[in-house]
Design an enzyme around this catalytic site. Structure first.
Site, PDB file in Angstrom:
ATOM      1  N   CYS A 113      67.657  91.654  28.401  1.00 10.86           N
ATOM      2  CA  CYS A 113      68.409  92.850  27.650  1.00 10.86           C
ATOM      3  C   CYS A 113      69.717  93.696  29.215  1.00 10.86           C
ATOM      4  CB  CYS A 113      67.504  93.390  26.702  1.00 10.86           C
ATOM      5  SG  CYS A 113      67.439  92.901  25.716  1.00 10.86           S
ATOM      6  N   HIS A 253      71.624 100.463  25.943  1.00 13.50           N
ATOM      7  CA  HIS A 253      70.860  98.819  25.205  1.00 13.50           C
ATOM      8  C   HIS A 253      70.721  99.437  23.771  1.00 13.50           C
ATOM      9  CE1 HIS A 253      69.363  95.505  23.927  1.00 13.50           C
ATOM     10  NE2 HIS A 253      68.103  95.967  24.285  1.00 13.50           N
ATOM     11  N   ASN A 283      70.007  93.704  17.589  1.00 13.75           N
ATOM     12  CA  ASN A 283      69.802  93.589  19.353  1.00 13.75           C
ATOM     13  C   ASN A 283      70.123  92.716  19.740  1.00 13.75           C
ATOM     14  OD1 ASN A 283      68.803  93.679  22.023  1.00 13.75           O
ATOM     15  ND2 ASN A 283      66.434  94.910  21.140  1.00 13.75           N
TER      16      ASN A 283
HETATM   17  O1  UT7 Z   1      65.455  94.652  23.643  1.00 13.48           O
HETATM   18  C1  UT7 Z   1      64.644  94.929  24.436  1.00 13.48           C
HETATM   19  C2  UT7 Z   1      63.051  95.133  24.437  1.00 13.48           C
HETATM   20  N1  UT7 Z   1      62.766  95.533  22.924  1.00 13.48           N
HETATM   21  C3  UT7 Z   1      62.347  96.485  22.524  1.00 13.48           C
HETATM   22  O2  UT7 Z   1      63.029  97.637  23.210  1.00 13.48           O
HETATM   23  C4  UT7 Z   1      61.595  96.785  21.152  1.00 13.48           C
HETATM   24  C5  UT7 Z   1      60.846  97.641  21.019  1.00 13.48           C
HETATM   25  N2  UT7 Z   1      60.124  97.533  20.336  1.00 13.48           N
HETATM   26  C6  UT7 Z   1      60.344  98.318  18.540  1.00 13.48           C
HETATM   27  O3  UT7 Z   1      61.057  98.759  18.618  1.00 13.48           O
HETATM   28  C7  UT7 Z   1      59.232  97.847  17.646  1.00 13.48           C
HETATM   29  O4  UT7 Z   1      58.081  98.366  18.587  1.00 13.48           O
HETATM   30  C8  UT7 Z   1      59.146  97.248  16.498  1.00 13.48           C
HETATM   31  C9  UT7 Z   1      60.136  97.232  16.017  1.00 13.48           C
HETATM   32  C10 UT7 Z   1      59.118  95.749  17.090  1.00 13.48           C
HETATM   33  C11 UT7 Z   1      57.833  97.308  16.106  1.00 13.48           C
HETATM   34  O5  UT7 Z   1      57.910  99.203  15.199  1.00 13.48           O
HETATM   35  P1  UT7 Z   1      56.317  99.241  15.351  1.00 13.48           P
HETATM   36  O6  UT7 Z   1      55.914 100.785  14.595  1.00 13.48           O
HETATM   37  O7  UT7 Z   1      55.670  98.945  17.187  1.00 13.48           O
HETATM   38  O8  UT7 Z   1      55.682  98.621  14.381  1.00 13.48           O
HETATM   39  P2  UT7 Z   1      53.933  97.650  14.574  1.00 13.48           P
HETATM   40  O9  UT7 Z   1      54.731  96.639  15.490  1.00 13.48           O
HETATM   41  O10 UT7 Z   1      53.024  98.548  15.651  1.00 13.48           O
HETATM   42  O11 UT7 Z   1      54.044  96.794  13.456  1.00 13.48           O
HETATM   43  C12 UT7 Z   1      53.626  98.122  12.252  1.00 13.48           C
HETATM   44  C13 UT7 Z   1      53.475  98.035  10.992  1.00 13.48           C
HETATM   45  C14 UT7 Z   1      51.790  96.376  11.246  1.00 13.48           C
HETATM   46  O12 UT7 Z   1      51.025  95.934   9.499  1.00 13.48           O
HETATM   47  P3  UT7 Z   1      49.899  96.688  10.486  1.00 13.48           P
HETATM   48  O13 UT7 Z   1      49.066  96.047  10.966  1.00 13.48           O
HETATM   49  O14 UT7 Z   1      50.011  98.478  10.631  1.00 13.48           O
HETATM   50  O15 UT7 Z   1      49.564  96.920   8.653  1.00 13.48           O
HETATM   51  C15 UT7 Z   1      52.714  95.155  11.075  1.00 13.48           C
HETATM   52  O16 UT7 Z   1      52.135  93.997  10.494  1.00 13.48           O
HETATM   53  O17 UT7 Z   1      54.156  97.181  10.351  1.00 13.48           O
HETATM   54  C16 UT7 Z   1      53.706  95.332  10.494  1.00 13.48           C
HETATM   55  N3  UT7 Z   1      55.493  94.738  10.263  1.00 13.48           N
HETATM   56  C17 UT7 Z   1      56.289  94.851   9.386  1.00 13.48           C
HETATM   57  N4  UT7 Z   1      55.700  95.273   8.162  1.00 13.48           N
HETATM   58  C18 UT7 Z   1      57.113  95.058   7.261  1.00 13.48           C
HETATM   59  C19 UT7 Z   1      55.569  94.358  11.559  1.00 13.48           C
HETATM   60  N5  UT7 Z   1      56.827  93.975  11.367  1.00 13.48           N
HETATM   61  C20 UT7 Z   1      57.576  93.558   9.859  1.00 13.48           C
HETATM   62  C21 UT7 Z   1      58.270  93.999   9.543  1.00 13.48           C
HETATM   63  N6  UT7 Z   1      58.311  94.632   7.866  1.00 13.48           N
HETATM   64  N7  UT7 Z   1      59.436  93.311   9.740  1.00 13.48           N
END
Ligand code: UT7
Length: 328
Positions: A113, A253, A283
């Site tokens: 990215c 980004h 993204n």
């Molecule tokens: O492009 C360059 C680099 N990339 C980035 O900069 C991305 C950086 N990271 C992020 O933007 C975020 O970490 C994400 C958007 C990818 C994820 O958000 P988060 O708040 O960090 O969520 P998480 O991965 O910690 O997941 C929280 C919960 C989990 O459930 P439990 O374990 O708490 O029960 C996931 O299983 O949300 C669940 N989850 C979803 N639920 C509904 C993960 N994806 C989804 C989804 N829909 N699509």
């Protein structure tokens, strides 16, 4: 000192739009989760058979037209991409052929990215060294080909698109003032496409294990992204002798609205100073900044004399920032 400036911009987003409602039909997710956790409501998806170079070529032709530059005047093409048409040859060569830039030498930059800012710095230095005069810098991605459409943690994030700029020596004060870049390969494991390279050549087993798709430890990436983009942004401005209050527009980004908000908080700038198109495009990795720049310029948000800041972060890890004064 020569001033290197952007003489024209262009972008292309594929026609097909995939909404959060569409994704609700594909995986166990909801519009509410995607909007509150990311700020994304829809993304563009390339048509069947449409490649990264096809997207990049369309953006490149628009940038050339905007700059009033003919394709055969281009002597270098750099394509920032993490989703090349093929492992070999490079995607910039495919773009060269499609746009008829027969006098250019061409190669890709892979810095995920952050790739567009890495490519901008590379192009700038080729011009300063006298190796090239007119450079097409393109960020093009077809992330939909590398997205695991069964993994709800990643498939809601990515989209396809391309942005391009024409870089040349400019006149007056306008142009790129400073670019900083950084990398930390010890964190490579947190954001990767594990298979298809020399470490894990494609095989029935790697495909079965879905290792040819993007794999990301989102929370870890999030933390590093905020810190690295803030630090790089501050350094780029300091090196350019520009105060944050003087910056008219910050183009980050576009990965997550919460990341952009956190950068705003840390830099103590109002969120209105950021140009954000994340909700409409998702993204798009290396295409993210040049697409947003083209929209902001064509939308009249950026005008001659405006001070701009770009910040990016991606797999590698890689990150970067650029400070510039707008003006052709
Ligand atoms: O492009 C360059 C680099 N990339 C980035 O900069 C991305 C950086 N990271 C992020 O933007 C975020 O970490 C994400 C958007 C990818 C994820 O958000 P988060 O708040 O960090 O969520 P998480 O991965 O910690 O997941 C929280 C919960 C989990 O459930 P439990 O374990 O708490 O029960 C996931 O299983 O949300 C669940 N989850 C979803 N639920 C509904 C993960 N994806 C989804 C989804 N829909 N699509």
């Amino acid at each position: 000192m020569k001033r290197i400036s952007i003489a024209g911009t262009g972008m292309y987003l594929p026609e097909k739009i995939l909404t959060n409602a569409d994704l609700e039909e594909m995986v166990d997710t909801s519009d509410e989760w995607i909007m509150t956790r990311t700020g994304i409501s829809e993304r563009h998806i390339a048509a069947e058979g449409e490649t990264t170079s096809n997207l990049g070529s369309k953006a490149a032709l628009r940038a050339l037209e905007d700059a009033g530059v003919a394709a055969d005047e281009v002597d270098m093409i750099l394509c920032a991409t993490v989703t090349p048409d093929m492992m070999m040859p490079n995607t910039a060569c495919f773009i060269q052929d499609q746009i008829g830039a027969k006098n250019a030498f061409c190669f890709d930059i892979e810095a995920a990215c952050s790739g567009f800012l890495y490519a901008l710095e590379t192009a700038k230095n080729y011009i300063l060294a006298g190796t090239a005069k007119t450079v097409l810098v393109i960020g093009a991605e077809k992330l939909s080909s590398f997205t695991d459409w069964e993994d709800r943690a990643t498939c809601v994030l990515f989209g396809d698109g391309a942005g391009a700029v024409v870089l040349r020596e400019g006149e007056g004060d306008a142009g790129i003032k400073s670019i900083v870049m950084g990398s930390d390969g010890s964190l490579a494991d947190l954001l990767k496409i594990p298979a298809g390279g020399s470490k894990a050549p494609s095989s029935a087993e790697t495909v079965e294990a879905r290792q040819h798709f993007i794999n990301m430890a989102g929370r870890e990436v999030f933390k590093h992204a905020v810190r690295c983009m803030c630090d790089a942004g501050k350094t780029a401005l300091a090196n350019a002798g520009i105060r944050i209050e003087e910056v008219k527009c910050i183009i980050p980004h576009q990965a997550n609205m919460r990341i952009i908000q956190a950068i705003g908080d840390r830099l103590e700038v109002d969120i209105d100073k950021f140009y954000v198109n994340l909700s409409r495009v998702g993204n798009i990795s290396g295409a993210s900044i040049p697409v947003a720049l083209d929209e902001a310029v064509k939308g009249g948000i950026i005008e001659n004399g405006d001070k701009l800041l770009f910040v990016a972060f991606g797999g590698g890890f890689t990150w970067g920032a650029a400070a510039m004064e707008w003006g052709k």
